[in-house]
Design a protein around this motif. Structure first.
Motif, PDB file in Angstrom:
ATOM      1  N   LYS A 110       0.804  -1.219   0.000  1.00 23.11           N
ATOM      2  CA  LYS A 110       0.000   0.000   0.000  1.00 23.11           C
ATOM      3  C   LYS A 110       0.839   1.272   0.000  1.00 23.11           C
ATOM      4  O   LYS A 110       0.347   2.354   0.327  1.00 23.11           O
ATOM      5  N   GLY A 111       2.091   1.139  -0.388  1.00 24.33           N
ATOM      6  CA  GLY A 111       2.916   2.322  -0.562  1.00 24.33           C
ATOM      7  C   GLY A 111       2.432   3.116  -1.766  1.00 24.33           C
ATOM      8  O   GLY A 111       1.663   2.609  -2.589  1.00 24.33           O
ATOM      9  N   GLN A 112       2.876   4.348  -1.884  1.00 28.06           N
ATOM     10  CA  GLN A 112       2.381   5.223  -2.958  1.00 28.06           C
ATOM     11  C   GLN A 112       3.512   6.029  -3.574  1.00 28.06           C
ATOM     12  O   GLN A 112       4.442   6.468  -2.893  1.00 28.06           O
ATOM     13  N   THR A 113       3.417   6.222  -4.901  1.00 24.53           N
ATOM     14  CA  THR A 113       4.369   7.080  -5.593  1.00 24.53           C
ATOM     15  C   THR A 113       3.705   7.699  -6.820  1.00 24.53           C
ATOM     16  O   THR A 113       2.539   7.434  -7.106  1.00 24.53           O
ATOM     17  N   GLY A 114       4.476   8.522  -7.551  1.00 24.34           N
ATOM     18  CA  GLY A 114       3.932   9.198  -8.722  1.00 24.34           C
ATOM     19  C   GLY A 114       4.159   8.407  -9.992  1.00 24.34           C
ATOM     20  O   GLY A 114       5.172   7.719 -10.145  1.00 24.34           O
ATOM     21  N   HIS A 115       3.208   8.493 -10.918  1.00 23.11           N
ATOM     22  CA  HIS A 115       3.284   7.801 -12.198  1.00 23.11           C
ATOM     23  C   HIS A 115       3.099   8.792 -13.341  1.00 23.11           C
ATOM     24  O   HIS A 115       2.440   9.822 -13.181  1.00 23.11           O
ATOM     25  N   VAL A 116       3.650   8.451 -14.498  1.00 20.66           N
ATOM     26  CA  VAL A 116       3.537   9.329 -15.664  1.00 20.66           C
ATOM     27  C   VAL A 116       3.682   8.510 -16.940  1.00 20.66           C
ATOM     28  O   VAL A 116       4.377   7.488 -16.968  1.00 20.66           O
ATOM     29  N   SER A 117       3.023   8.954 -17.994  1.00 27.44           N
ATOM     30  CA  SER A 117       3.135   8.304 -19.295  1.00 27.44           C
ATOM     31  C   SER A 117       4.466   8.668 -19.941  1.00 27.44           C
ATOM     32  O   SER A 117       4.921   9.811 -19.851  1.00 27.44           O
ATOM     33  N   VAL A 118       5.074   7.709 -20.641  1.00 29.17           N
ATOM     34  CA  VAL A 118       6.319   7.996 -21.348  1.00 29.17           C
ATOM     35  C   VAL A 118       6.081   9.033 -22.441  1.00 29.17           C
ATOM     36  O   VAL A 118       6.961   9.846 -22.745  1.00 29.17           O
ATOM     37  N   THR A 119       4.886   9.044 -23.000  1.00 33.60           N
ATOM     38  CA  THR A 119       4.553  10.043 -24.019  1.00 33.60           C
ATOM     39  C   THR A 119       4.593  11.444 -23.435  1.00 33.60           C
ATOM     40  O   THR A 119       5.122  12.377 -24.044  1.00 33.60           O
ATOM     41  N   ASP A 120       4.040  11.608 -22.230  1.00 38.49           N
ATOM     42  CA  ASP A 120       4.081  12.914 -21.572  1.00 38.49           C
ATOM     43  C   ASP A 120       5.514  13.326 -21.262  1.00 38.49           C
ATOM     44  O   ASP A 120       5.869  14.507 -21.349  1.00 38.49           O
ATOM     45  N   VAL A 121       6.343  12.363 -20.882  1.00 38.71           N
ATOM     46  CA  VAL A 121       7.740  12.661 -20.572  1.00 38.71           C
ATOM     47  C   VAL A 121       8.451  13.240 -21.790  1.00 38.71           C
ATOM     48  O   VAL A 121       9.098  14.287 -21.709  1.00 38.71           O
ATOM     49  N   VAL A 122       8.311  12.578 -22.950  1.00 40.97           N
ATOM     50  CA  VAL A 122       9.041  13.045 -24.138  1.00 40.97           C
ATOM     51  C   VAL A 122       8.461  14.352 -24.671  1.00 40.97           C
ATOM     52  O   VAL A 122       9.204  15.205 -25.193  1.00 40.97           O
ATOM     53  N   ILE A 123       7.156  14.547 -24.542  1.00 39.52           N
ATOM     54  CA  ILE A 123       6.556  15.809 -24.992  1.00 39.52           C
ATOM     55  C   ILE A 123       7.055  16.959 -24.120  1.00 39.52           C
ATOM     56  O   ILE A 123       7.419  18.036 -24.619  1.00 39.52           O
ATOM     57  N   ALA A 124       7.093  16.734 -22.808  1.00 40.26           N
ATOM     58  CA  ALA A 124       7.598  17.765 -21.896  1.00 40.26           C
ATOM     59  C   ALA A 124       9.063  18.072 -22.196  1.00 40.26           C
ATOM     60  O   ALA A 124       9.478  19.237 -22.212  1.00 40.26           O
ATOM     61  N   MET A 125       9.841  17.040 -22.450  1.00 36.87           N
ATOM     62  CA  MET A 125      11.265  17.223 -22.751  1.00 36.87           C
ATOM     63  C   MET A 125      11.466  18.090 -23.990  1.00 36.87           C
ATOM     64  O   MET A 125      12.259  19.032 -23.982  1.00 36.87           O
ATOM     65  N   THR A 126      10.746  17.769 -25.059  1.00 34.00           N
ATOM     66  CA  THR A 126      10.932  18.518 -26.303  1.00 34.00           C
ATOM     67  C   THR A 126      10.423  19.950 -26.172  1.00 34.00           C
ATOM     68  O   THR A 126      11.030  20.881 -26.712  1.00 34.00           O
ATOM     69  N   GLN A 127       9.326  20.143 -25.451  1.00 39.38           N
ATOM     70  CA  GLN A 127       8.820  21.503 -25.262  1.00 39.38           C
ATOM     71  C   GLN A 127       9.806  22.345 -24.450  1.00 39.38           C
ATOM     72  O   GLN A 127      10.019  23.529 -24.746  1.00 39.38           O
ATOM     73  N   LEU A 128      10.417  21.742 -23.455  1.00 42.08           N
ATOM     74  CA  LEU A 128      11.413  22.453 -22.655  1.00 42.08           C
ATOM     75  C   LEU A 128      12.652  22.793 -23.481  1.00 42.08           C
ATOM     76  O   LEU A 128      13.213  23.884 -23.369  1.00 42.08           O
ATOM     77  N   THR A 166      -1.356   4.172  -5.198  1.00 38.77           N
ATOM     78  CA  THR A 166      -0.723   3.147  -4.377  1.00 38.77           C
ATOM     79  C   THR A 166      -0.332   2.009  -5.317  1.00 38.77           C
ATOM     80  O   THR A 166      -0.889   1.869  -6.415  1.00 38.77           O
ATOM     81  N   TYR A 167       0.610   1.199  -4.878  1.00 36.21           N
ATOM     82  CA  TYR A 167       1.001   0.044  -5.685  1.00 36.21           C
ATOM     83  C   TYR A 167      -0.184  -0.903  -5.853  1.00 36.21           C
ATOM     84  O   TYR A 167      -0.347  -1.529  -6.899  1.00 36.21           O
ATOM     85  N   GLU A 168      -1.013  -0.977  -4.834  1.00 41.22           N
ATOM     86  CA  GLU A 168      -2.204  -1.807  -4.919  1.00 41.22           C
ATOM     87  C   GLU A 168      -3.110  -1.340  -6.055  1.00 41.22           C
ATOM     88  O   GLU A 168      -3.559  -2.134  -6.894  1.00 41.22           O
ATOM     89  N   LYS A 169      -3.355  -0.036  -6.125  1.00 42.22           N
ATOM     90  CA  LYS A 169      -4.286   0.482  -7.121  1.00 42.22           C
ATOM     91  C   LYS A 169      -3.751   0.345  -8.535  1.00 42.22           C
ATOM     92  O   LYS A 169      -4.480  -0.076  -9.440  1.00 42.22           O
ATOM     93  N   ILE A 170      -2.459   0.685  -8.773  1.00 40.23           N
ATOM     94  CA  ILE A 170      -1.925   0.620 -10.131  1.00 40.23           C
ATOM     95  C   ILE A 170      -1.878  -0.821 -10.623  1.00 40.23           C
ATOM     96  O   ILE A 170      -2.156  -1.109 -11.796  1.00 40.23           O
ATOM     97  N   ILE A 171      -1.563  -1.764  -9.726  1.00 38.74           N
ATOM     98  CA  ILE A 171      -1.533  -3.180 -10.107  1.00 38.74           C
ATOM     99  C   ILE A 171      -2.933  -3.663 -10.476  1.00 38.74           C
ATOM    100  O   ILE A 171      -3.123  -4.382 -11.463  1.00 38.74           O
ATOM    101  N   LYS A 172      -3.928  -3.226  -9.719  1.00 39.48           N
ATOM    102  CA  LYS A 172      -5.300  -3.654 -10.001  1.00 39.48           C
ATOM    103  C   LYS A 172      -5.836  -3.022 -11.285  1.00 39.48           C
ATOM    104  O   LYS A 172      -6.631  -3.626 -12.011  1.00 39.48           O
TER     105      LYS A 172
END
Length: 332
Positions: free
Chosen positions: A207-225, A243-249
């Motif tokens: 039930k730990g928690q962290t941030g998630h992001v799409s690889v598409t968003d990562v590359v778009i942000a990179m190129t815009q910057l 949470t790890y529980e939620k993303i896995i489910k």
């Protein structure tokens, strides 16, 4: 010409797809020719095989100066995506060598070849540590060297220090700090491993928690910057927190797999990482669960994405939609 290091990794490959779709003149590095097949498979998934042929592939290692000399010929901007990712304590030296020394080499070449701008792909692992009165991590949260960090986090933080050195010497730089990056499961690292384990019937969760992001968003942000006048700044790239529980489910539901049933409590992983250490030490096997990893999967972290949203008016894709798109793309 644009140089992309690590063109055979998750971020590097998607960045190459994005840049070639925009008609950019791109060179990419690889260490083993066979690894370019993963990038080629990504282009094929998107029915863009013809664009793959336009990439100028160069065999180069960020630790090998002569090969970088060739890779940097006629380069104006650089996206540094190459890195070693591991949470195995046995790979501390390799992590520091590749991620810190390798980044130092890239920075030095950028300065020597008068490259206009460098984008470095770091990680949320390199962001700072909260004090007692803070509850959300931002780009300005200070790194506390007295707090225990994984070797991977230390290596990425050290790499960022090399990038800031380049900035002080006149190099234009931007740094992005993505959370867990969700993308094609062609790769056997990162989110590719998560998708694979869930589809194979992962039976437990935490039930730990962290941030998630799409690889598409990562590359778009990179190129815009990189296309902006922004320099000397870092940006956290996190779309949503799960949470790890939620993303896995979510992955289980989208892939039609059985959801995990068993909640693994902290005391169980505390025993597990010690057993893993014992087996790896006496049998010489690779570590599967480090002390840091065992603790982090129970930790609840919050990261602010306000800076990138306000600076670029950036909108992130919803993570559940991202997972659905990944699954649907690979069904084709």
């Amino acid at each position: 010409m644009i140089l992309v290091t690590g063109g055979t990794g998750l971020v590097g490959a998607h960045l190459l797809l994005h840049l070639t779709e925009k008609g950019e003149n791109v060179r990419a590095t690889y260490r083993n020719l066979s690894t370019t097949e993963k990038t080629k498979s990504l282009f094929k998934l998107h029915q863009k095989e013809v664009l793959f042929q336009k990439i100028d592939w160069v065999k180069a290692d960020i630790l090998d100066i002569p090969s970088l000399e060739i890779a940097f010929e006629n380069i104006t901007t650089v996206y540094h995506c190459a890195a070693h990712i591991s949470f195995d304590p046995k790979e501390e030296i390799l992590l520091r060598k590749v991620n810190i020394e390798g980044t130092a080499n890239i920075v030095n070449f950028c300065i020597d070849k008068k490259v206009k701008k460098l984008c470095y792909v770091s990680s949320i692992a390199a962001l700072g540590d909260l004090t007692q009165n803070e509850n959300i991590i931002t780009e300005d949260t200070e790194w506390n060297p007295e707090i225990y960090h994984s070797d991977y986090a230390i290596s990425k933080y050290g790499a960022e220090m090399e990038v800031w050195r380049g900035f002080q010497e006149g190099l234009g730089v931007v740094i992005v700090n993505p959370g867990i990056i969700l993308g094609s499961t062609i790769w056997d690292t990162g989110s590719g491993v998560i998708f694979g384990k869930v589809k194979n019937g992962l039976s437990f969760y935490t039930k730990g928690q962290t941030g998630h992001v799409s690889v598409t968003d990562v590359v778009i942000a990179m190129t815009q910057l990189m296309e902006s006048a922004i320099s000397g700044e870092r940006f956290t790239l996190v779309a949503e927190h799960f949470t790890y529980e939620k993303i896995i489910k979510i992955i289980a539901r989208k892939t039609g797999s059985k959801p995990p049933k068993f909640y693994v409590k902290p005391w169980i992983t505390a025993i597990a990482w010690r057993l893993d250490w014992f087996i790896a030490t006496f049998l010489g096997t690779k570590r599967n669960l480090s002390k840091f990893a065992a603790q982090s999967i129970h930790t609840i972290d919050w990261y602010s994405n306000e800076k990138i949203k306000n600076t670029l008016n950036f909108e992130f894709q919803p993570i559940e939609k991202v997972v659905e798109d990944i699954v649907n793309l690979e069904k084709k």
